[in-house]
Design a protein around this motif. Structure first.
Motif, PDB file in Angstrom:
ATOM      1  N   ALA A 116      -5.869 -11.416 -12.721  1.00  0.00           N
ATOM      2  CA  ALA A 116      -6.784 -12.225 -13.532  1.00  0.00           C
ATOM      3  C   ALA A 116      -8.193 -11.640 -13.492  1.00  0.00           C
ATOM      4  CB  ALA A 116      -6.787 -13.666 -13.046  1.00  0.00           C
ATOM      5  N   ASP A 117      -8.611 -11.150 -12.329  1.00  0.00           N
ATOM      6  CA  ASP A 117      -9.949 -10.550 -12.224  1.00  0.00           C
ATOM      7  C   ASP A 117     -10.045  -9.311 -13.101  1.00  0.00           C
ATOM      8  OD1 ASP A 117     -10.695 -12.485 -10.402  1.00  0.00           O
ATOM      9  OD2 ASP A 117     -10.286 -11.230  -8.657  1.00  0.00           O
ATOM     10  N   LEU A 118      -9.024  -8.465 -13.026  1.00  0.00           N
ATOM     11  CA  LEU A 118      -9.004  -7.237 -13.827  1.00  0.00           C
ATOM     12  C   LEU A 118      -8.977  -7.572 -15.317  1.00  0.00           C
ATOM     13  CD1 LEU A 118      -8.782  -4.178 -14.066  1.00  0.00           C
ATOM     14  CD2 LEU A 118      -6.324  -4.388 -13.621  1.00  0.00           C
ATOM     15  N   ALA A 119      -8.122  -8.488 -15.714  1.00  0.00           N
ATOM     16  CA  ALA A 119      -8.052  -8.892 -17.124  1.00  0.00           C
ATOM     17  C   ALA A 119      -9.389  -9.464 -17.573  1.00  0.00           C
ATOM     18  CB  ALA A 119      -6.935  -9.919 -17.323  1.00  0.00           C
ATOM     19  N   GLY A 120     -10.005 -10.279 -16.725  1.00  0.00           N
ATOM     20  CA  GLY A 120     -11.300 -10.871 -17.061  1.00  0.00           C
ATOM     21  C   GLY A 120     -12.371  -9.820 -17.275  1.00  0.00           C
ATOM     22  N   GLN A 121     -12.391  -8.792 -16.429  1.00  0.00           N
ATOM     23  CA  GLN A 121     -13.382  -7.718 -16.582  1.00  0.00           C
ATOM     24  C   GLN A 121     -13.210  -6.997 -17.920  1.00  0.00           C
ATOM     25  OE1 GLN A 121     -13.279  -4.962 -13.274  1.00  0.00           O
ATOM     26  NE2 GLN A 121     -13.012  -6.634 -11.821  1.00  0.00           N
ATOM     27  N   LEU A 122     -11.965  -6.667 -18.252  1.00  0.00           N
ATOM     28  CA  LEU A 122     -11.709  -5.930 -19.499  1.00  0.00           C
ATOM     29  C   LEU A 122     -11.975  -6.798 -20.728  1.00  0.00           C
ATOM     30  CD1 LEU A 122      -8.545  -4.026 -18.299  1.00  0.00           C
ATOM     31  CD2 LEU A 122     -10.771  -3.027 -18.825  1.00  0.00           C
ATOM     32  N   LEU A 123     -11.625  -8.071 -20.650  1.00  0.00           N
ATOM     33  CA  LEU A 123     -11.899  -8.973 -21.773  1.00  0.00           C
ATOM     34  C   LEU A 123     -13.405  -9.187 -21.939  1.00  0.00           C
ATOM     35  CD1 LEU A 123      -9.017 -11.521 -21.213  1.00  0.00           C
ATOM     36  CD2 LEU A 123      -9.363 -10.154 -23.282  1.00  0.00           C
ATOM     37  N   ALA A 124     -14.120  -9.372 -20.836  1.00  0.00           N
ATOM     38  CA  ALA A 124     -15.571  -9.584 -20.902  1.00  0.00           C
ATOM     39  C   ALA A 124     -16.289  -8.362 -21.465  1.00  0.00           C
ATOM     40  CB  ALA A 124     -16.124  -9.921 -19.517  1.00  0.00           C
ATOM     41  N   ALA A 125     -15.739  -7.182 -21.219  1.00  0.00           N
ATOM     42  CA  ALA A 125     -16.346  -5.947 -21.726  1.00  0.00           C
ATOM     43  C   ALA A 125     -15.875  -5.629 -23.148  1.00  0.00           C
ATOM     44  CB  ALA A 125     -16.014  -4.784 -20.793  1.00  0.00           C
TER      45      ALA A 125
END
Length: 187
Positions: A116-125
């Motif tokens: 979830a953290d990794l997905a969140g970083q990529l989505l936020a960017a």
């Protein structure tokens, strides 16, 4: 669907915490998809890109026995040799820069498998082109599941009873158990 996404991909991104919780990654088993990758001159499995601040993993994880190439993306200081089990180590910078580096290394099509953290970083960017969501009556999540640990739903057989599009881009999938339930009187 997951195997199709993996067959399309050059590599899959896996968060370190997800890997530590599950101990392995998903593989392509479908013989038609494997044969197509071979016809294209590609390896059977996409490269597994593990994203981690630390380079310390339990060498007994099933992941290290799976038949695939493993790369580590990390902010940890560079070493002369990749950690045991990894073929390569790449520095993890800002995601835009890291993705350019991966493309230069021949990894253009990436699938995000977990974290979830990794997905969140990529989505936020704003670096995710598609979201592909599949639902099935198999529950994952380790200690973060909404069911108690040790409850085995995977051995139950389920069938899709209803699929309906609801308001606001919502989809209802209703599954029923194929096994008889002692209180239902059904078989």
């Amino acid at each position: 669907m997951l195997e199709e996404a993996l067959a399309w991909a050059d590599a899959c991104l896996i968060g370190a915490r997800t890997l530590r919780l599950h101990g392995c990654t998903c593989l392509i088993h479908n013989t038609t998809l494997l044969e197509e990758r071979r016809r294209q001159g590609r390896s059977d499995q996409p490269v597994a890109l593990v994203v981690s601040r630390r380079a310390d993993f339990d060498p007994d994880l099933r992941f290290f026995r799976q038949p695939l190439e493993r790369w580590l993306l990390t902010t940890a200081p560079a070493t002369a040799m990749p950690p045991t089990g990894f073929a390569a180590v790449h520095p993890l910078h800002a995601w835009e820069h890291t993705l350019r580096d991966l493309a230069a290394a021949g990894l253009h099509r990436l699938v995000l498998l977990g974290g979830a953290d990794l997905a969140g970083q990529l989505l936020a960017a704003n670096l995710v082109d598609q979201l592909q969501l599949t639902l099935c009556p198999r529950l994952l999540g380790g200690p973060h599941s909404w069911l108690p640990a040790g409850l085995d739903l995977a051995s139950s057989r389920w069938t899709l009873l209803e699929q309906r599009v609801l308001e606001g881009e919502e989809l209802l999938l209703r599954y029923g158990r194929l096994l008889s339930h002692p209180l239902s009187g059904r078989r």
